[in-house]
Each structure stands twice: as structure tokens, then as C-alpha cells.
Design an enzyme around this catalytic site. Sequence first.
Site, PDB file in Angstrom:
ATOM      1  N   GLU A  89      -1.056  -8.158   5.579  1.00  0.00           N
ATOM      2  CA  GLU A  89      -0.623  -8.526   6.683  1.00  0.00           C
ATOM      3  C   GLU A  89      -1.931  -8.607   7.607  1.00  0.00           C
ATOM      4  O   GLU A  89      -2.082  -9.104   8.817  1.00  0.00           O
ATOM      5  CB  GLU A  89       0.327  -7.580   7.453  1.00  0.00           C
ATOM      6  CG  GLU A  89      -0.471  -6.119   7.567  1.00  0.00           C
ATOM      7  CD  GLU A  89      -0.718  -5.297   6.402  1.00  0.00           C
ATOM      8  OE1 GLU A  89      -1.201  -4.112   6.470  1.00  0.00           O
ATOM      9  OE2 GLU A  89      -0.242  -5.663   5.366  1.00  0.00           O
TER      10      GLU A  89
ATOM     11  N   CYS B  89       0.790  -1.254  -0.121  1.00  0.00           N
ATOM     12  CA  CYS B  89      -0.203   0.145  -0.022  1.00  0.00           C
ATOM     13  C   CYS B  89       0.952   1.355   0.056  1.00  0.00           C
ATOM     14  O   CYS B  89       1.596   1.572  -1.192  1.00  0.00           O
ATOM     15  CB  CYS B  89      -0.912  -0.051   1.206  1.00  0.00           C
ATOM     16  SG  CYS B  89      -2.220   1.159   1.100  1.00  0.00           S
TER      17      CYS B  89
ATOM     18  N   HIS C 246      -3.230  -5.059   1.637  1.00  0.00           N
ATOM     19  CA  HIS C 246      -2.663  -5.350   3.039  1.00  0.00           C
ATOM     20  C   HIS C 246      -2.781  -6.972   3.308  1.00  0.00           C
ATOM     21  O   HIS C 246      -3.714  -7.317   4.093  1.00  0.00           O
ATOM     22  CB  HIS C 246      -3.484  -4.608   4.122  1.00  0.00           C
ATOM     23  CG  HIS C 246      -3.159  -3.251   3.995  1.00  0.00           C
ATOM     24  ND1 HIS C 246      -2.415  -2.430   4.949  1.00  0.00           N
ATOM     25  CD2 HIS C 246      -4.030  -2.309   3.530  1.00  0.00           C
ATOM     26  CE1 HIS C 246      -2.371  -1.170   4.481  1.00  0.00           C
ATOM     27  NE2 HIS C 246      -3.400  -0.959   3.691  1.00  0.00           N
TER      28      HIS C 246
END
EC number: 4.3.3.6
Length: 202
Positions: free
Chosen positions: A180, A82, A178
Site C-alpha cells: 500500500e 506485515c 507494505h
Amino acid sequence: MTSSPTIGVLALQGAFREHKRLLQSLGAQVSEVRLPQQLEGLSGLILPGGESTTIGNLMVEYGLIQAIRDFHAAGGAIFGTCAGMILLARTIHGTPPQFGVQPSLNLMDITVQRNAFGRQVDSFRTSLDVAGFKTPFPAVFIRAPVIEAVSPSVEVLAEHQGQIVLARSGTLLAGSFHPELTGDARIHELFLTMSHRTEQAH
């Protein structure tokens, strides 16, 4: 993989803790990076999502721009997610005038459009077909940029509605979303493999 490489996560602002936790769940050694000397001994570095102008300005303030360029030149792998993808790009479109010049590492030969999918309220989840993955990846997009153009040296790994959202070039990996936040560790595993190869090359 005989041993896990040591990965740094840029910890100036943004979603660095989530990256750290996911890497640790894979058995990686992880350290937070805020100063140039903390890059020493690392095989890879993650630039997390957050606010790219804020992160970039802090990188300038702490002397990290050239230090990270030198880290990559010495063989270090870098993964930008990002905002981190924006920081990797050679060309950046869509920076609001009031933000001034967007600091950039100018490392990856891609053109990035900021906030291509809209504002925070336009965040969404979707399943991406990623090159080399047997099943789709559950991607989370939050005020996400896209890659508008790539050089021939850049390998496109995933697209969403015809727009490039994941790409790799040598020891650089960049994603619009994202990973994660998903609980799916496959993209982080890919980056660990890239980092391990750079570690072996030293």
C-alpha cells in the site's frame, strides 16, 4: 470484472488508510472494519501492517477473532500484510515474552518469524519477482516478518534472498511487506480478483 467487490480494511491500528486509498483508486467499494457486524456484506478483508500484538489484542477485545474466522469460512477472502500476515498464521515465532501470547486467526498454514529483517531502522525497499507479474514489484519492508515454512496447500508467490515474503492459499493472501506504500496496485488488483471470485461463489 463486471462490478467491484466491497472490501473491508481492519481499522484498529496501523496502515489501514493507505490500503483504503489504494483500493478506492482501483474503483473498489471500501469500508473500515472495527466491529463484527461491519463484516456483513463484504467479499474481502485486508489486515494491515502495524503492531501485530496491539491489533490482535484489540481484535480479541472487540470480538473480531471468531467473527473473522466465520467470515472466511463463509467464503470471504483475506489479505494480511506485515502484521496482518502474522495474524493469519498458524504458527508464530519471535514474540517477545513481555508481549504475552500473540492472538492469531490461525487460518493460514504457514509459520511466520516476527521482525525477521530487523528493527525500524533496518527498513528497506527492493524489487521482487512475483509469480504472474511481468515486471518486478517495488516492495517496502518495515520491521517485516518472513514465512519460514508452508504446507503443500500454500503457493509461494515471491521470495527475497531465499525467504518467502508473499504466499497464497485458497482465498488467503499474505505478504511480509507494505504494497500500500508503493503506488503499485498490482497486488491489490490480485486480491480484488480473489475477492470477486468469492463474491460470485455466494
